[in-house]
Write a protein that holds these residues in place. Structure first.
Motif, PDB file in Angstrom:
ATOM      1  N   ALA A 143       0.836  -1.205   0.000  1.00 51.24           N
ATOM      2  CA  ALA A 143       0.000   0.000   0.000  1.00 51.24           C
ATOM      3  C   ALA A 143       0.867   1.250   0.000  1.00 51.24           C
ATOM      4  N   ARG A 146       2.366   1.738  -3.450  1.00 49.34           N
ATOM      5  CA  ARG A 146       1.385   2.323  -4.371  1.00 49.34           C
ATOM      6  C   ARG A 146       1.240   3.820  -4.129  1.00 49.34           C
ATOM      7  N   ASP A 150       1.853   6.712  -6.903  1.00 46.85           N
ATOM      8  CA  ASP A 150       0.929   7.828  -7.133  1.00 46.85           C
ATOM      9  C   ASP A 150       1.652   9.170  -7.034  1.00 46.85           C
ATOM     10  N   MET A 179      -3.189  -6.030  -7.939  1.00 45.76           N
ATOM     11  CA  MET A 179      -3.722  -4.884  -7.196  1.00 45.76           C
ATOM     12  C   MET A 179      -3.136  -3.584  -7.725  1.00 45.76           C
ATOM     13  N   LEU A 180      -1.838  -3.600  -8.029  1.00 46.68           N
ATOM     14  CA  LEU A 180      -1.200  -2.412  -8.596  1.00 46.68           C
ATOM     15  C   LEU A 180      -1.786  -2.112  -9.972  1.00 46.68           C
ATOM     16  N   ARG A 182      -4.796  -2.822 -11.178  1.00 49.97           N
ATOM     17  CA  ARG A 182      -6.145  -2.259 -11.056  1.00 49.97           C
ATOM     18  C   ARG A 182      -6.104  -0.839 -10.504  1.00 49.97           C
ATOM     19  N   HIS A 183      -5.234  -0.635  -9.518  1.00 51.04           N
ATOM     20  CA  HIS A 183      -5.090   0.685  -8.908  1.00 51.04           C
ATOM     21  C   HIS A 183      -4.705   1.728  -9.958  1.00 51.04           C
ATOM     22  N   ARG A 186      -7.340   2.688 -12.837  1.00 56.31           N
ATOM     23  CA  ARG A 186      -8.315   3.712 -12.439  1.00 56.31           C
ATOM     24  C   ARG A 186      -7.736   5.111 -12.571  1.00 56.31           C
ATOM     25  N   ARG A 187      -6.435   5.235 -12.585  1.00 52.01           N
ATOM     26  CA  ARG A 187      -5.761   6.525 -12.684  1.00 52.01           C
ATOM     27  C   ARG A 187      -5.232   6.813 -14.082  1.00 52.01           C
TER      28      ARG A 187
END
Length: 244
Positions: A143, A146, A150, A179-180, A182-183, A186-187
């Motif tokens: 987390a 990530r 960002d 997870m990375l 998908r994260h 979205r961006r």
């Protein structure tokens, strides 16, 4: 802007074929593989080179046809970014501080885990933003990594709002990579990854796809793991095309 055999508005093409951007990324493992860079550049002719864990005291300003666009100097191990001097004009460059990890607070790691450059691609007439990134190690959570990614993408967008973007490096995120992906989807970013592992240390069970690239405004043409050298990471060569 148009010229014979060349278009920009719907993707970069020359002679009817897409213009490829080749990006080589390599974690040098405390500088152990630094001597391999000249040979890798000669063999694979990258347009951009992203390195992590380089010896900052011996980072050359030129490597073959590549010129140092930005590199960290505040600690022994550096993150650096090189660009092909006969293709790119560097308009701006920066060293960026990301969210400070537990590892860097306790161990005294690097002040900067990202170097960036906004460049003009003279082959296509387009501008783009590139970055070399080194995520915090496993002593911190996915987390938090990530969050650093960002931070890094926000810095790249500030340097070149709306421009195509490539950031390559050691993301230290081989576990739960989905997870990375998908994260970042979205961006507005795509994760470019190889089919096989990029990291393996002798006598260690830890392995995985540590070395990645994240892109916006590009399409992935190829991502390949190159032969192992002196590092516990293997060099990775990405090929991208401008999105249409």
């Amino acid at each position: 802007m148009r010229a014979r055999g060349f278009t920009c508005a719907t993707g970069a093409r020359m002679g009817g074929r897409p213009v490829v951007l080749k990006v080589l990324s390599y974690n040098l493992w405390h500088g152990r593989a630094q001597r391999e860079l000249e040979s890798l550049i000669t063999t694979h002719s990258p347009d951009i080179l992203c390195v992590q864990e380089a010896y900052s005291s011996s980072l050359p300003t030129r490597l073959g046809d590549l010129t140092l666009a930005s590199g960290t100097t505040g600690n022994r191990l550096a993150v650096a970014l090189y660009v092909r001097s006969d293709r790119f004009v560097v308009e701006a460059a920066a060293k960026v501080k990301l969210s400070i990890s537990r590892h860097d607070r306790l161990v005294g790691g690097t002040d900067h885990r990202l170097v960036t450059a906004r460049v003009h691609d003279t082959q296509t007439g387009r501008r783009l933003v590139v970055g070399s990134f080194h995520g915090t190690p496993f002593t911190d959570s996915n987390a938090f990594r990530r969050l650093q990614v960002d931070d890094a993408h926000e810095a790249l967008r500030r340097l070149g709002p709306g421009l195509p973007t490539v950031m390559a490096g050691d993301y230290n995120h081989p576990i739960l990579l989905s997870m990375l992906r998908r994260h970042l989807k979205r961006r507005g970013f795509t994760v470019a990854r190889t089919a096989t592992s990029t990291f393996h240390k002798n006598r260690s069970l830890v392995r995985g796809k540590f070395d990645l690239a994240t892109i916006s405004g590009f399409e992935v043409s190829r991502a390949e793991v190159l032969p192992r050298g002196a590092s516990d990471h293997r060099p990775v060569l990405f090929s991208f095309e401008y999105a249409r």
